[in-house]
Design a protein around this motif. Structure first.
Motif, short mmCIF file in Angstrom:
data_model
loop_
_atom_site.label_atom_id
_atom_site.label_comp_id
_atom_site.label_asym_id
_atom_site.label_seq_id
_atom_site.Cartn_x
_atom_site.Cartn_y
_atom_site.Cartn_z
N UNK A 55 -37.27 111.45 -30.57
CA UNK A 55 -36.36 110.35 -30.13
C UNK A 55 -35.68 109.72 -31.33
N UNK A 56 -36.43 109.50 -32.41
CA UNK A 56 -35.84 108.93 -33.63
C UNK A 56 -34.79 109.86 -34.22
N UNK A 62 -27.00 109.89 -33.95
CA UNK A 62 -25.89 109.16 -33.31
C UNK A 62 -25.41 107.97 -34.13
N UNK A 63 -26.16 107.56 -35.14
CA UNK A 63 -25.78 106.40 -35.96
C UNK A 63 -24.47 106.65 -36.70
N UNK A 64 -23.72 105.60 -36.86
CA UNK A 64 -22.49 105.64 -37.65
C UNK A 64 -22.50 104.44 -38.61
N UNK A 149 -30.62 109.22 -43.54
CA UNK A 149 -31.42 110.39 -43.21
C UNK A 149 -32.79 109.96 -42.71
N UNK A 150 -33.27 110.63 -41.67
CA UNK A 150 -34.65 110.49 -41.24
C UNK A 150 -35.43 111.60 -41.95
N UNK A 151 -36.47 111.21 -42.70
CA UNK A 151 -37.17 112.15 -43.57
C UNK A 151 -38.64 112.24 -43.19
N UNK A 167 -29.73 113.52 -39.77
CA UNK A 167 -28.74 112.87 -40.60
C UNK A 167 -27.77 112.12 -39.71
N UNK A 168 -27.45 110.89 -40.04
CA UNK A 168 -26.53 110.11 -39.21
C UNK A 168 -25.18 110.80 -39.11
#
Length: 171
Positions: A55-56, A62-64, A149-151, A167-168
């Motif tokens: 989900x994250x 989708x983040x901008x 970035x989600x890492x 990655x956003x």
């Protein structure tokens, strides 16, 4: 899964930060952070189950985030973990705003924000013998950022290894 959200430096900036790390290590001792691990943490999430991580990942994609620029021009340290870092001598309102907006969104997803004040930094050395950074050289680097970035952090015998999960702006 151990996750965090971060800004990752472009190759040229990563190289420049990588040239600061050996200087910090020579002066302060400790373990140098490898170039491929250099980043700016925006939100450490800790252990997250696989479904929540998925989900994250979708959310981060989708983040901008608004683009910004941060000037790194000082060394600093954190006593407890023996960290020597590079950061900015002046607060950056855009970077601080990005950090707070991310945590506002994460709070809606059930994550608790950290109790400590946010100090934007790039860790150069861990487990330093000395935290005196006064003799380290002057520098000035400019970080132009536009993606988050989600890492995934995987702990190994050689230290942590980081793997980007999302990655956003990549939805």
């Amino acid at each position: 899964m151990r996750l965090f959200r971060a800004l990752e430096p472009a190759a040229e900036l990563r190289d420049a930060l990588g040239r600061l790390a050996p200087q910090a290590r020579r002066h302060c001792g400790g373990r140098r952070v490898p170039d491929e691990n250099l980043h700016l943490t925006l939100a450490f999430l800790g252990e997250v189950d696989e479904a929540r991580a998925e989900r994250l990942s979708r959310w981060v994609s989708r983040l901008r985030p608004s683009p910004g620029s941060w000037t790194l021009d000082t060394f600093g340290s954190f006593r407890g973990p023996g960290i020597v870092w590079a950061g900015g001598s002046h607060p950056d309102p855009l970077l601080g705003g990005l950090h707070h907006r991310l945590w506002d969104e994460l709070a809606l997803q059930g994550f608790a924000p950290p109790a400590k004040a946010y100090t934007p930094h790039v860790t150069l050395v861990r487990r330093a013998d000395s935290l005196d950074t006064s003799a380290l050289p002057d520098f000035e680097l400019h970080w132009h950022y536009h993606q988050v970035t989600l890492i995934l952090s995987v702990l190994t015998d050689e230290g942590p290894r980081y793997y980007p999960l999302a990655l956003s702006g990549q939805a």
